[in-house]
Design an enzyme around this catalytic site. Structure first.
Site, PDB file in Angstrom:
ATOM      1  N   ASN A 150       0.840  -1.199   0.000  1.00 21.17           N
ATOM      2  CA  ASN A 150       0.000   0.000   0.000  1.00 21.17           C
ATOM      3  C   ASN A 150       0.879   1.255   0.000  1.00 21.17           C
ATOM      4  O   ASN A 150       1.822   1.355   0.784  1.00 21.17           O
ATOM      5  CB  ASN A 150      -0.891  -0.030   1.252  1.00 21.17           C
ATOM      6  CG  ASN A 150      -2.081   0.898   1.140  1.00 21.17           C
ATOM      7  OD1 ASN A 150      -1.937   2.058   0.783  1.00 21.17           O
ATOM      8  ND2 ASN A 150      -3.256   0.379   1.468  1.00 21.17           N
TER       9      ASN A 150
ATOM     10  N   SER B  13     -12.629   3.123  -1.595  1.00 21.77           N
ATOM     11  CA  SER B  13     -12.254   4.318  -2.357  1.00 21.77           C
ATOM     12  C   SER B  13     -12.214   4.090  -3.866  1.00 21.77           C
ATOM     13  O   SER B  13     -12.081   5.032  -4.619  1.00 21.77           O
ATOM     14  CB  SER B  13     -10.887   4.812  -1.873  1.00 21.77           C
ATOM     15  OG  SER B  13      -9.910   3.801  -2.072  1.00 21.77           O
TER      16      SER B  13
ATOM     17  N   HIS C  70     -12.629  -0.754  -8.495  1.00 27.02           N
ATOM     18  CA  HIS C  70     -11.852  -1.869  -9.064  1.00 27.02           C
ATOM     19  C   HIS C  70     -11.802  -2.999  -8.013  1.00 27.02           C
ATOM     20  O   HIS C  70     -11.486  -2.741  -6.861  1.00 27.02           O
ATOM     21  CB  HIS C  70     -10.432  -1.400  -9.410  1.00 27.02           C
ATOM     22  CG  HIS C  70      -9.690  -2.374 -10.257  1.00 27.02           C
ATOM     23  ND1 HIS C  70      -9.368  -2.146 -11.567  1.00 27.02           N
ATOM     24  CD2 HIS C  70      -9.228  -3.615  -9.966  1.00 27.02           C
ATOM     25  CE1 HIS C  70      -8.732  -3.203 -12.047  1.00 27.02           C
ATOM     26  NE2 HIS C  70      -8.646  -4.108 -11.095  1.00 27.02           N
TER      27      HIS C  70
ATOM     28  N   HIS D 179     -10.860  -5.282  -5.399  1.00 33.19           N
ATOM     29  CA  HIS D 179      -9.609  -5.412  -4.642  1.00 33.19           C
ATOM     30  C   HIS D 179      -9.890  -5.623  -3.170  1.00 33.19           C
ATOM     31  O   HIS D 179     -10.956  -5.309  -2.664  1.00 33.19           O
ATOM     32  CB  HIS D 179      -8.743  -4.162  -4.816  1.00 33.19           C
ATOM     33  CG  HIS D 179      -9.300  -2.957  -4.104  1.00 33.19           C
ATOM     34  ND1 HIS D 179     -10.332  -2.203  -4.613  1.00 33.19           N
ATOM     35  CD2 HIS D 179      -8.981  -2.388  -2.919  1.00 33.19           C
ATOM     36  CE1 HIS D 179     -10.623  -1.222  -3.782  1.00 33.19           C
ATOM     37  NE2 HIS D 179      -9.824  -1.308  -2.726  1.00 33.19           N
TER      38      HIS D 179
ATOM     39  N   HIS E  12     -15.834 -13.723   8.110  1.00 35.83           N
ATOM     40  CA  HIS E  12     -17.026 -12.924   8.449  1.00 35.83           C
ATOM     41  C   HIS E  12     -17.367 -12.038   7.258  1.00 35.83           C
ATOM     42  O   HIS E  12     -16.469 -11.475   6.632  1.00 35.83           O
ATOM     43  CB  HIS E  12     -16.734 -11.982   9.621  1.00 35.83           C
ATOM     44  CG  HIS E  12     -16.378 -12.661  10.904  1.00 35.83           C
ATOM     45  ND1 HIS E  12     -17.322 -13.250  11.709  1.00 35.83           N
ATOM     46  CD2 HIS E  12     -15.191 -12.813  11.533  1.00 35.83           C
ATOM     47  CE1 HIS E  12     -16.715 -13.735  12.790  1.00 35.83           C
ATOM     48  NE2 HIS E  12     -15.424 -13.494  12.706  1.00 35.83           N
TER      49      HIS E  12
ATOM     50  N   GLU F 198     -27.123   1.417  20.064  1.00 32.91           N
ATOM     51  CA  GLU F 198     -26.050   0.497  19.646  1.00 32.91           C
ATOM     52  C   GLU F 198     -24.656   1.012  19.970  1.00 32.91           C
ATOM     53  O   GLU F 198     -23.753   0.231  20.252  1.00 32.91           O
ATOM     54  CB  GLU F 198     -26.200   0.222  18.161  1.00 32.91           C
ATOM     55  CG  GLU F 198     -27.561  -0.412  17.932  1.00 32.91           C
ATOM     56  CD  GLU F 198     -27.951  -0.526  16.502  1.00 32.91           C
ATOM     57  OE1 GLU F 198     -27.932   0.510  15.815  1.00 32.91           O
ATOM     58  OE2 GLU F 198     -28.269  -1.630  16.067  1.00 32.91           O
TER      59      GLU F 198
ATOM     60  N   GLN G  78     -28.303  -3.967  17.916  1.00 36.20           N
ATOM     61  CA  GLN G  78     -29.685  -4.426  17.854  1.00 36.20           C
ATOM     62  C   GLN G  78     -30.009  -4.758  16.398  1.00 36.20           C
ATOM     63  O   GLN G  78     -29.444  -4.161  15.493  1.00 36.20           O
ATOM     64  CB  GLN G  78     -30.598  -3.294  18.368  1.00 36.20           C
ATOM     65  CG  GLN G  78     -32.072  -3.588  18.377  1.00 36.20           C
ATOM     66  CD  GLN G  78     -32.786  -3.119  17.119  1.00 36.20           C
ATOM     67  OE1 GLN G  78     -32.202  -2.454  16.272  1.00 36.20           O
ATOM     68  NE2 GLN G  78     -34.038  -3.490  16.992  1.00 36.20           N
TER      69      GLN G  78
HETATM   70  P1  H2U Z   1      -9.956   0.793  -0.115  1.00 39.84           P
HETATM   71  O1  H2U Z   1     -10.312  -0.646   0.143  1.00 39.84           O
HETATM   72  O2  H2U Z   1     -10.222   1.669   1.021  1.00 39.84           O
HETATM   73  O3  H2U Z   1     -10.529   1.317  -1.385  1.00 39.84           O
HETATM   74  O4  H2U Z   1      -8.377   0.773  -0.265  1.00 39.84           O
HETATM   75  C1  H2U Z   1      -7.627   1.066  -1.377  1.00 39.84           C
HETATM   76  C2  H2U Z   1      -6.234   1.239  -0.856  1.00 39.84           C
HETATM   77  O5  H2U Z   1      -5.390   1.577  -1.952  1.00 39.84           O
HETATM   78  C3  H2U Z   1      -6.098   2.352   0.155  1.00 39.84           C
HETATM   79  O6  H2U Z   1      -5.680   1.774   1.370  1.00 39.84           O
HETATM   80  C4  H2U Z   1      -4.370   2.405  -1.487  1.00 39.84           C
HETATM   81  C5  H2U Z   1      -5.026   3.262  -0.427  1.00 39.84           C
HETATM   82  O7  H2U Z   1      -4.106   3.631   0.544  1.00 39.84           O
HETATM   83  N1  H2U Z   1      -3.827   3.143  -2.617  1.00 39.84           N
HETATM   84  C6  H2U Z   1      -2.524   2.915  -3.004  1.00 39.84           C
HETATM   85  O8  H2U Z   1      -1.807   2.146  -2.363  1.00 39.84           O
HETATM   86  N2  H2U Z   1      -2.024   3.552  -4.119  1.00 39.84           N
HETATM   87  C7  H2U Z   1      -2.733   4.456  -4.850  1.00 39.84           C
HETATM   88  O9  H2U Z   1      -2.258   4.944  -5.868  1.00 39.84           O
HETATM   89  C8  H2U Z   1      -4.089   4.849  -4.421  1.00 39.84           C
HETATM   90  C9  H2U Z   1      -4.689   4.067  -3.294  1.00 39.84           C
HETATM   91 ZN    ZN Z   2      -9.442  -0.325 -12.514  1.00 40.39          ZN
END
Ligand code: H2U
Ligand code: ZN
Length: 346
Positions: free
Chosen positions: A76, A162, A165, A167, A296, A315, A321
C-alpha cells in the site's frame, strides 16, 4: 402467551466475542424516512485509464502497475502500518493512564482481477480461486514476520471503499488486534471439543440458518448475527488457518464464495456492499487447536439498495440491535436465485 423468538424481543450471545445482540423482530415494519444511500450506478468500463489499480496504470506514488492478467498484490502506498519502527523501550506501567504500545507491520493492496468492471460476485469460480490462492500465499509470506495477518475486503462506497476496481487488502502486524484477541480467548476457554466445530454441528442439525453448503464449506447467517444479512463461512474440517487449506478446499471455497456473493447481489439487485475478512489462528507460536478458520461478512444494507442499517444510538451506547431475525435473513437469502441478476444484461 408463549415466548416466540420470531416475534418477541430477546438477546443472543456471540460465542466468538462474548458480546450480546438485542433482537427486536416485531420492529421490522417501522417506517423509514431517514437517510437513503445513492443507488450505485454500476456500469463501468473493463479498463479505466484513471483507475490506480487497473493494469499498466500509474498509482498515486508514481509507481506503475504491471500489465497483470490475473491477480496482483503490492505494498500500500499509504500503509497504516510500517515495518521499521524504533523500539521506544517504553512499557506502560500497571496503573498507566495513557497506555501506549509501538507496533510494526505492513499493508498490501490485493487486486482481484485486471477487469475494472467486475466484483467477486461477477467473477468465474476459476478466477475467484486465483484470489483464494493469493490470500493463502500472501498470508504464508507475511506470517514469517508478523503474528497477525488480516486479509479483508471493503466493498462498495457505503463501506468507505475508495475505488470500485475489485480489490482487497492485508494489514499484517506484530501484535494480536482486539477482535481476534477476543476470539482467541473465547475459543481457548470453550469447554467442549472445538467451539466453532461444535457450533457448526448444531447449525447443520438445525439447518434453518444455512444459506449454502458443499463438501468442504458451510455458509450461514450466524445465530448471533449483528448485521442484517451477515454471513459466517466455515470449513467442515478442523482447519486452523488459511494456509492449511488443501487444493480441494480452495476450489470449493471459490465455488461457495461465488454462490453466496451472487445471492447478496440478487437480494436487492445491486452490487452488495460489505466488509469481509478472514480469521484464523495467530502466527505467534502458541497452541492453536482451539482455533477454527472462518470468514465474516458484514454487509450494511437493511431493506433495499438504498436503505442501510446504522449502528447508532442504543447500539453505540448500550448494545447492537437487529430487527429481522437471523433465521428470516437466511430465508430471504435462500429465496433468491444463484444466477447473477446482471448476467442477462447485454
Ligand atoms: P480501499 O479498500 O479503502 O478502497 O483501499 C484502497 C487502498 O489503496 C487504500 O488503502 C491504497 C489506499 O491507501 N492506494 C494505493 O496504495 N495507491 C494508490 O495509488 C491509491 C490508493
Ligand atoms: Zn481499474
Amino acid at each position: 402467551m408463549e415466548f416466540d423468538p420470531a416475534q418477541h424481543p430477546h438477546r443472543r450471545q456471540n460465542l466468538l466475542t462474548g458480546d450480546w445482540v438485542l433482537v427486536s423482530p416485531h420492529r421490522a415494519l417501522r417506517p423509514w424516512q431517514g437517510q437513503v444511500e445513492r443507488a450505485v450506478e454500476d456500469v463501468r468500463p473493463a479498463y479505466d485509464p484513471q483507475c490506480y489499480l487497473c493494469p499498466a496504470n500509474v498509482r498515486a506514488s508514481g509507481e506503475k502497475n504491471p500489465s497483470y492478467t490475473s491477480t496482483y498484490a503490492f505494498t500500500n502506498d499509504f500503509p497504516a502500518l510500517l515495518p521499521d519502527i524504533p523500539d521506544s523501550g517504553r512499557q506502560s506501567p500497571d496503573l498507566c493512564l495513557q497506555p501506549i504500545a509501538p507496533v510494526s507491520g505492513t499493508s498490501r493492496v490485493l487486486c482481484f482481477s485486471p477487469r475494472h468492471d467486475l466484483s467477486l460476485a461477477e467473477m468465474e469460480p476459476d478466477d475467484i480461486e486465483s484470489v483464494v490462492t493469493m490470500w493463502v500465499d500472501q498470508t504464508e509470506e507475511l506470517a514469517a514476520y508478523y503474528q497477525w495477518v488480516q486479509v479483508f475486503e471493503n466493498k462498495g462506497a457505503a463501506m468507505g471503499c475508495s475505488n470500485p476496481h475489485p480489490h482487497g487488502q492485508i494489514w499484517a502486524g506484530d501484535f494480536l488486534p482486539t477482535l481476534p484477541g477476543h476470539e482467541d480467548e473465547r475459543q481457548r476457554a470453550w469447554g467442549g471439543h472445538n467451539m466453532l466445530l461444535d457450533y457448526l454441528e448444531l447449525e447443520i442439525q438445525e439447518g434453518e440458518r444455512i444459506v449454502e453448503q458443499n463438501d468442504h464449506w458451510v455458509l450461514l447467517v450466524p445465530y448471533w448475527a449483528t448485521w442484517p444479512f451477515e454471513y459466517l463461512l466455515l470449513p467442515r474440517r478442523h482447519v486452523t488457518r488459511l494456509t492449511d487449506l488443501n487444493d480441494a478446499e480452495r476450489r470449493s471455497l471459490a465455488v461457495i464464495l461465488s454462490l453466496g456473493l451472487v445471492r447478496y447481489d440478487n437480494l436487492f439487485e445491486t452490487s452488495f456492499p460489505y466488509s469481509m475478512g478472514w480469521h484464523g489462528a495467530p502466527f505467534n507460536g502458541a497452541s492453536d487447536t482451539h482455533w477454527q478458520l472462518h470468514a465474516h461478512f458484514y454487509p450494511p444494507l437493511l431493506r433495499s439498495a438504498t436503505v442501510r442499517k446504522f449502528m447508532v444510538g442504543y447500539e453505540m451506547l448500550a448494545e447492537p440491535q437487529r430487527d429481522i431475525t437471523p433465521e428470516q435473513a437466511a430465508e430471504r437469502l435462500k429465496s433468491v436465485p444463484t444466477t447473477h441478476y446482471r448476467s442477462n444484461v447485454t
